[in-house]
Design a protein around this motif. Sequence first.
Motif, PDB file in Angstrom:
ATOM      1  N   MET A 187       0.833  -1.200   0.000  1.00 60.67           N
ATOM      2  CA  MET A 187       0.000   0.000   0.000  1.00 60.67           C
ATOM      3  C   MET A 187       0.869   1.252   0.000  1.00 60.67           C
ATOM      4  O   MET A 187       0.535   2.267  -0.604  1.00 60.67           O
ATOM      5  CB  MET A 187      -0.901  -0.013   1.234  1.00 60.67           C
ATOM      6  CG  MET A 187      -2.058   0.948   1.135  1.00 60.67           C
ATOM      7  SD  MET A 187      -3.263   0.438  -0.118  1.00 60.67           S
ATOM      8  CE  MET A 187      -4.490   1.673   0.104  1.00 60.67           C
ATOM      9  N   LYS A 188       2.020   1.160   0.665  1.00 66.23           N
ATOM     10  CA  LYS A 188       2.912   2.301   0.759  1.00 66.23           C
ATOM     11  C   LYS A 188       3.395   2.732  -0.619  1.00 66.23           C
ATOM     12  O   LYS A 188       3.553   3.928  -0.892  1.00 66.23           O
ATOM     13  CB  LYS A 188       4.102   1.939   1.654  1.00 66.23           C
ATOM     14  CG  LYS A 188       5.065   3.097   1.873  1.00 66.23           C
ATOM     15  CD  LYS A 188       6.178   2.667   2.802  1.00 66.23           C
ATOM     16  CE  LYS A 188       7.156   3.811   3.013  1.00 66.23           C
ATOM     17  NZ  LYS A 188       8.269   3.402   3.904  1.00 66.23           N
ATOM     18  N   GLU A 189       3.604   1.762  -1.511  1.00 65.22           N
ATOM     19  CA  GLU A 189       4.100   2.069  -2.863  1.00 65.22           C
ATOM     20  C   GLU A 189       3.113   2.939  -3.638  1.00 65.22           C
ATOM     21  O   GLU A 189       3.504   3.750  -4.463  1.00 65.22           O
ATOM     22  CB  GLU A 189       4.364   0.771  -3.634  1.00 65.22           C
ATOM     23  CG  GLU A 189       5.531  -0.032  -3.089  1.00 65.22           C
ATOM     24  CD  GLU A 189       5.766  -1.282  -3.898  1.00 65.22           C
ATOM     25  OE1 GLU A 189       4.995  -1.509  -4.857  1.00 65.22           O
ATOM     26  OE2 GLU A 189       6.702  -2.027  -3.589  1.00 65.22           O
ATOM     27  N   SER A 231       8.120   8.082  -7.501  1.00 66.76           N
ATOM     28  CA  SER A 231       8.694   6.865  -8.082  1.00 66.76           C
ATOM     29  C   SER A 231       7.746   6.253  -9.090  1.00 66.76           C
ATOM     30  O   SER A 231       8.154   5.772 -10.154  1.00 66.76           O
ATOM     31  CB  SER A 231       9.016   5.850  -6.972  1.00 66.76           C
ATOM     32  OG  SER A 231       9.969   6.364  -6.089  1.00 66.76           O
ATOM     33  N   LEU A 232       6.456   6.284  -8.734  1.00 68.64           N
ATOM     34  CA  LEU A 232       5.450   5.728  -9.642  1.00 68.64           C
ATOM     35  C   LEU A 232       5.405   6.502 -10.948  1.00 68.64           C
ATOM     36  O   LEU A 232       5.329   5.931 -12.037  1.00 68.64           O
ATOM     37  CB  LEU A 232       4.079   5.758  -8.955  1.00 68.64           C
ATOM     38  CG  LEU A 232       2.937   5.043  -9.669  1.00 68.64           C
ATOM     39  CD1 LEU A 232       3.241   3.561  -9.812  1.00 68.64           C
ATOM     40  CD2 LEU A 232       1.628   5.246  -8.909  1.00 68.64           C
ATOM     41  N   LEU A 233       5.485   7.845 -10.867  1.00 65.58           N
ATOM     42  CA  LEU A 233       5.464   8.686 -12.069  1.00 65.58           C
ATOM     43  C   LEU A 233       6.684   8.414 -12.938  1.00 65.58           C
ATOM     44  O   LEU A 233       6.583   8.285 -14.162  1.00 65.58           O
ATOM     45  CB  LEU A 233       5.419  10.166 -11.681  1.00 65.58           C
ATOM     46  CG  LEU A 233       5.502  11.160 -12.840  1.00 65.58           C
ATOM     47  CD1 LEU A 233       4.315  11.012 -13.764  1.00 65.58           C
ATOM     48  CD2 LEU A 233       5.591  12.592 -12.318  1.00 65.58           C
ATOM     49  N   ALA A 234       7.851   8.313 -12.328  1.00 68.23           N
ATOM     50  CA  ALA A 234       9.071   8.059 -13.094  1.00 68.23           C
ATOM     51  C   ALA A 234       8.982   6.743 -13.835  1.00 68.23           C
ATOM     52  O   ALA A 234       9.359   6.632 -15.005  1.00 68.23           O
ATOM     53  CB  ALA A 234      10.274   8.059 -12.156  1.00 68.23           C
ATOM     54  N   LYS A 235       8.454   5.735 -13.168  1.00 71.66           N
ATOM     55  CA  LYS A 235       8.326   4.418 -13.790  1.00 71.66           C
ATOM     56  C   LYS A 235       7.348   4.451 -14.945  1.00 71.66           C
ATOM     57  O   LYS A 235       7.604   3.935 -16.027  1.00 71.66           O
ATOM     58  CB  LYS A 235       7.881   3.403 -12.744  1.00 71.66           C
ATOM     59  CG  LYS A 235       7.750   1.981 -13.281  1.00 71.66           C
ATOM     60  CD  LYS A 235       7.332   1.029 -12.174  1.00 71.66           C
ATOM     61  CE  LYS A 235       7.175  -0.389 -12.733  1.00 71.66           C
ATOM     62  NZ  LYS A 235       6.754  -1.338 -11.675  1.00 71.66           N
ATOM     63  N   LYS A 236       6.189   5.086 -14.734  1.00 70.63           N
ATOM     64  CA  LYS A 236       5.166   5.129 -15.772  1.00 70.63           C
ATOM     65  C   LYS A 236       5.602   5.993 -16.953  1.00 70.63           C
ATOM     66  O   LYS A 236       5.321   5.678 -18.107  1.00 70.63           O
ATOM     67  CB  LYS A 236       3.844   5.659 -15.195  1.00 70.63           C
ATOM     68  CG  LYS A 236       3.108   4.642 -14.329  1.00 70.63           C
ATOM     69  CD  LYS A 236       1.786   5.204 -13.853  1.00 70.63           C
ATOM     70  CE  LYS A 236       0.964   4.147 -13.132  1.00 70.63           C
ATOM     71  NZ  LYS A 236       0.479   3.113 -14.059  1.00 70.63           N
TER      72      LYS A 236
END
Length: 573
Positions: A1-3, A9-14
């Motif tokens: 859930m923390k992720e 980090s999520l934006l960079a990956k996407k």
Amino acid sequence: MKERYDWKSLLAKKTYTHFPEAKNKPIIGITGNYADLSCKLAEGYYKSVCKAGGVPVIIPPLDDTDIIINTLNSIDGLILSGGADYDPRYAGEEPDPKLGEINAERDLPELFITQLAYNRQLPILGICRGIQTLAMALGGRVKQDITDIATIHHSQEEDRHQATHQVTIESGSILSKLYSSRTICVNSLHHQAVCDPGERFHVTAQSEDGIIEAMESCEFKSILGVQWHPECLEDGLPIFEWLIKEAETFRKVDTIQRSIMTLDSHCDTPMFFPQHVDFGQRDERILVDLHKMDEGRLSTSIMVAYIPQTMNSGQKEMADRIFDKIGEIVQEHENDIALARTPVDLKANFGAGKKSIMIGIENGAAIEGDIENLRHFAERGIVYMTLCHNGDNDICDSAKGNQTHNGVSEFGKQVIREMNRLGIMVDLSHASEKSFYDALELSKTPIICSHSSCRALCDHPRNLTDDQMRALAAKGGVMQVTLYPGFLRADGEATIEDAMAHLDHAIEVMGIDHVGLGTDFDGDGGIRGLANASELLQFTRQLINRGYSIEEIQQIWGGNFLRVMNQVQNSKL
């Protein structure tokens, strides 16, 4: 859930994963609804666009045409969304007592954007109120209340995800290609409906009580309107996938035509100048003006001084007046358009973001039998002269003449030699076969047929036989397929498909290096699908659909013609 909450980090990956793919997706504008001082949009619209492979943007209901034009410059397709009824006063009708709730904030902006999107050849999908928008804006009619003619329940009380009645689809339509069944179940929700699609559309789906449930363009444009809500149905996605595909093609066409010089080798718009037309506005009296040239991405128009066959004197003066008027128009709009005499001029104008006008003469009677007058027009900057028109003159016999000279006259031989010397292209549209072959033999430089088509497909004396076309190509010349209906088919209505058939045949006979387009706009040229200069994007769309490469499209769109012009001008003595 923390992720989930580590958004950086999520934006960079996407971004890393999806950016190369996302930047190429077509942008679809969706008109927003207006209520409670807010611009709103049901989620089904934008989620369906995303699922179909597009990028949705919401268009607010603003009737500022500058904002609308800038919006249209940024999108590849348009969805006209559902909502409240139209105020019938926009159609010149008084409101019916049964009229439902109207949305005054939306009506005018959506009529504006629909007309402007239509002018620009943008793919359009109208949903529910959107099909009525298409009719209201583009020449159809909307019935304010259908309760007196409907025999089934069109204002469903069920959830919009529930289909409530069937519609029958016309075979051969866009919808018939998207759905395998002749009938589909839909979820229409309305009491207004299109009652007359107008000349620009044909009905492609109806409910069992005869209410129009879908219509499509009958002008070969990518426009579809449906009365139901496909964004709420499980099987509604194919309609959005159709729009995305059409938007991708539009973007490709628009990109190509913005990047290449496009040339129409023959238009007669100057015939309308005495009517005080406004070339700087979208004037409905003419087929070529600055607005239509921009909408159709036409960078160059060769405008001719047409000299009527019936004139007995004053031909030179008439041509000079026409050229003077062209000069005045160019000066009046000097920030947008410029005259050009050579391919080098065209390239310079194109680089400066300006449209170009070149000038020519249609009917050698303009020189009044005097070679000195030919030199006069060379100094004025004509790039070609059509030797004759619909009747023999002192230069040569016409395709519709009486064979006065049995081809090119002795004076005509002098004219052709002098045209070669002056670097003026010899145009043999309108010439008889004997005149054609005589001139082909006499000219030291390649000749052109600025607006002709193929006799093998339409047996008209103005068209070229296959033998003529082969002879023309052997001497390095070009034939510019024309849009005059009577030269494209002998019976029935000529359409863009006929023009493309003539082009394909000419390429088969002559090769890709010897063809082009000479519309004859404002000289009775113009057909369904290519009715005016704004629709010339459809020509490129057809070329892409036929598998022509960008290089071949450039050749057809003026490259071949300019090669001949360059050769003729560089050969002058």
